[in-house]
Scaffold this active site. Structure first.
Site, mmCIF file in Angstrom:
data_model
loop_
_atom_site.group_PDB
_atom_site.id
_atom_site.type_symbol
_atom_site.label_atom_id
_atom_site.label_comp_id
_atom_site.label_asym_id
_atom_site.label_seq_id
_atom_site.Cartn_x
_atom_site.Cartn_y
_atom_site.Cartn_z
ATOM 1 C CD GLU A 145 -30.026 75.617 30.867
ATOM 2 O OE1 GLU A 145 -30.722 76.590 30.520
ATOM 3 O OE2 GLU A 145 -30.397 74.794 31.740
ATOM 4 C CE LYS B 201 -35.007 77.238 27.432
ATOM 5 N NZ LYS B 201 -34.732 77.406 28.882
ATOM 6 C CB CYS C 196 -33.665 74.210 30.485
ATOM 7 S SG CYS C 196 -34.297 74.370 32.174
#
Length: 529
Positions: free
Chosen positions: A286, A350, A403
């Site tokens: 990430e 995301k 994440c």
């Protein structure tokens, strides 16, 4: 056992509060990195006896007794979540001058909020409480419902659901493919609460027998599934996972950006590990690219020099999008696909952002109070409207979970089975060498089992791994190591259920536990054996 049960039931005042707090904290020992699942036998046995004592108390009216039961569950939850989530405060210490004031909110405030769900669970169970083993079913159903609610209320945070305590190893993860993590939480609570029947005797034989059968079925199904061979793939994709081991304090310094980028390139360019082929796909964690990639053609050129023809780089990066005249740009936490010519051939953003990490809820109000994001971006990150896969030139699809998105089972798209694997890129460097990265890794392994798909996991400081569809680690790097993983993408599990089937099974399990509790509550069960 009867004497001990009586002592716990009759406890009062500070002693009672302390027992509830310790009982919850003991339960957290079931979580990684300790993984001592038997601690939950102590934790939930004590909780049942505490509820017995509160329910049987003649003091106060109905409202007073209901509040006492809620408070009991809340204190139990506070002990569990503080002991399991204290490491969240580590992220604030990286910029202590600015965020040290928020340490109590991270270490105590969030656990206090999450404990409300356990307070509600105990309160609901109390409404169906009985003398027999039906009360164990009531507690099971209530905790399953509470964990489900915790997954979406106030954006959701189902971290460390009780069911994870019943899944320390892949053998004990397999049932999650049938009933999901919320069903596993019901199963765990029923099994771990059953020793309480030894202290009260009523319904002991029936309750313990059912708990034993459920545990045996859980382990037996794990044995069955672990012995099912994964299909072999003739043209299996070779993967290189890069774990650069960049300290988070370095990532926050603009002066080190070029060096950090070069470290990723150096690891990517290493020759294949002995016995391995040249990787088809290279994966960075990430936000590995420390600048806006689309504004830096030199960086894309460096990537092109590092990659061979036909290779693809999948990297976490910040994506900027022009919002039009008079509006600030929007930023997204993204995964880019870059080919050997340095061209960006795909991207996905995301969806499920971290509150106070990537955006501030009620931003206008809280900014006036001086509350800012941990990540400094004008306006914070924007969420994607939907989860979209990255389609590679070969036609293979990968769904990315950036994440902590990997902890949300309901965020898995309905067509997940159409993809080759789940891609999980993360930066757990925020939390240091604490239980956090180990807990995060376990939840990624359980998502692999639930979906029946391999998980390609790249973490900046660890834990990176290729996780097979049964939750096993085909190859990995532990926390704090720097290096590469050269591995091959495994096939999907051939007997995996889809998400809708798991949800149906969860609700059927819930209805069964609720019905047992209801029948027991009204005297049709719970007789002495």
């Amino acid at each position: 056992m009867e004497r001990l049960a009586g002592t716990i039931m009759l406890s009062s005042g500070f002693n009672r509060i302390l027992i509830a707090l310790i009982a919850g904290a003991i339960g957290a020992l079931s979580l990684p990195p300790v993984g001592f699942f038997a601690s939950l036998f102590v934790s939930f046995t004590l909780l049942v006896w505490l509820i017995d004592g509160t329910t049987g108390s003649p003091d106060g009216g109905l409202l007073s007794r209901t509040f006492k039961v809620f408070l009991l569950g809340w204190i139990f939850g506070l002990g569990y979540f503080v002991a399991g989530l204290w490491w969240l405060g580590n992220a604030l210490l990286l910029e202590a001058d600015e965020f040290a004031w928020a340490l109590p909110l991270a270490i105590l405030g969030l656990p206090a909020f999450l404990a409300l769900f356990y307070g509600l669970a105990v309160m609901m169970a109390n409404s169906l409480w009985s003398d027999g083993w039906g009360r164990i079913a009531a507690l099971s159903a209530s905790f399953g419902l509470a964990e489900w609610l915790r997954s979406f209320v106030a954006t959701g945070f189902p971290w460390n659901a009780v069911g994870y305590g019943l899944m320390p190893v892949p053998l004990m993860m397999q049932t999650s493919n049938l009933i999901g993590i919320f069903g596993m939480s019901m199963l765990a609570v029923f099994i771990f609460s059953s020793p309480a029947l030894l202290g009260t005797r009523r319904g002991m034989v029936s309750g313990l027998s059912l708990a034993f059968l459920l545990l045996a079925g859980h382990v037996g199904y794990g044995l069955y599934r672990m012995h099912q061979p994964l299909p072999e793939i003739a043209d299996a994709t070779t993967i290189r996972i890069v774990q650069p081991g960049i300290d988070q304090s370095r990532k926050m310094l603009n002066a080190d950006r070029v060096e950090i980028f070069q470290e990723h390139l150096r690891l990517s360019a290493l020759p294949p590990s002995p016995g391995k082929k040249r990787p088809d796909i290279i994966v960075w964690p990430e936000t590995s690219v420390p600048f806006i990639l689309t504004q830096n053609p030199d960086a894309l050129e460096e990537i092109a020099k590092t990659l061979d023809d036909g290779q693809i780089l999948l990297t976490g990066a910040v994506r900027m999008e022009d919002a039009g005249a008079g509006h600030p740009p929007r930023y997204y936490n993204s995964v880019y696909a870059v080919d050997g010519q340095g061209q960006i051939i795909g991207a996905t953003d995301k969806v499920h952002l971290v509150p106070f990490g990537e955006y501030v809820p009620f931003e206008d109000v809280l900014h006036r109070l001086g509350i800012e994001n941990l990540i400094s971006l004008p306006g914070g990150f924007s969420p994607a409207l939907s989860r979209t896969p990255i389609t590679l030139p070969s036609g293979k699809k990968l769904y990315s979970f950036i994440c902590y998105e990997i902890i949300f089972p309901d965020d898995v798209p309905a067509d997940i089975a159409s993809s080759e694997a789940i891609l999980n890129v993360t930066n757990d460097g925020w939390f240091g060498d604490t239980p956090g990265p180990y807990q995060h890794f376990q939840q990624a392994r359980v998502r692999a089992v639930e979906t029946g798909l391999p998980v390609i996991r790249a973490a900046n400081t660890g834990i990176s791994a290729m996780i097979d569809p049964l939750g096993g680690i085909e190859a990995g790097l532990d926390y704090g190591q720097t290096g590469i993983i050269d591995t091959t993408l495994s096939g999907v599990a051939i007997d995996a259920l889809n998400g809708e089937a798991r949800k149906t099974n969860f609700w059927l399990f819930f209805i069964t536990m609720f019905a047992i509790a209801l029948i027991s509550r009204y005297g049709l069960a719970g007789r002495k054996n």
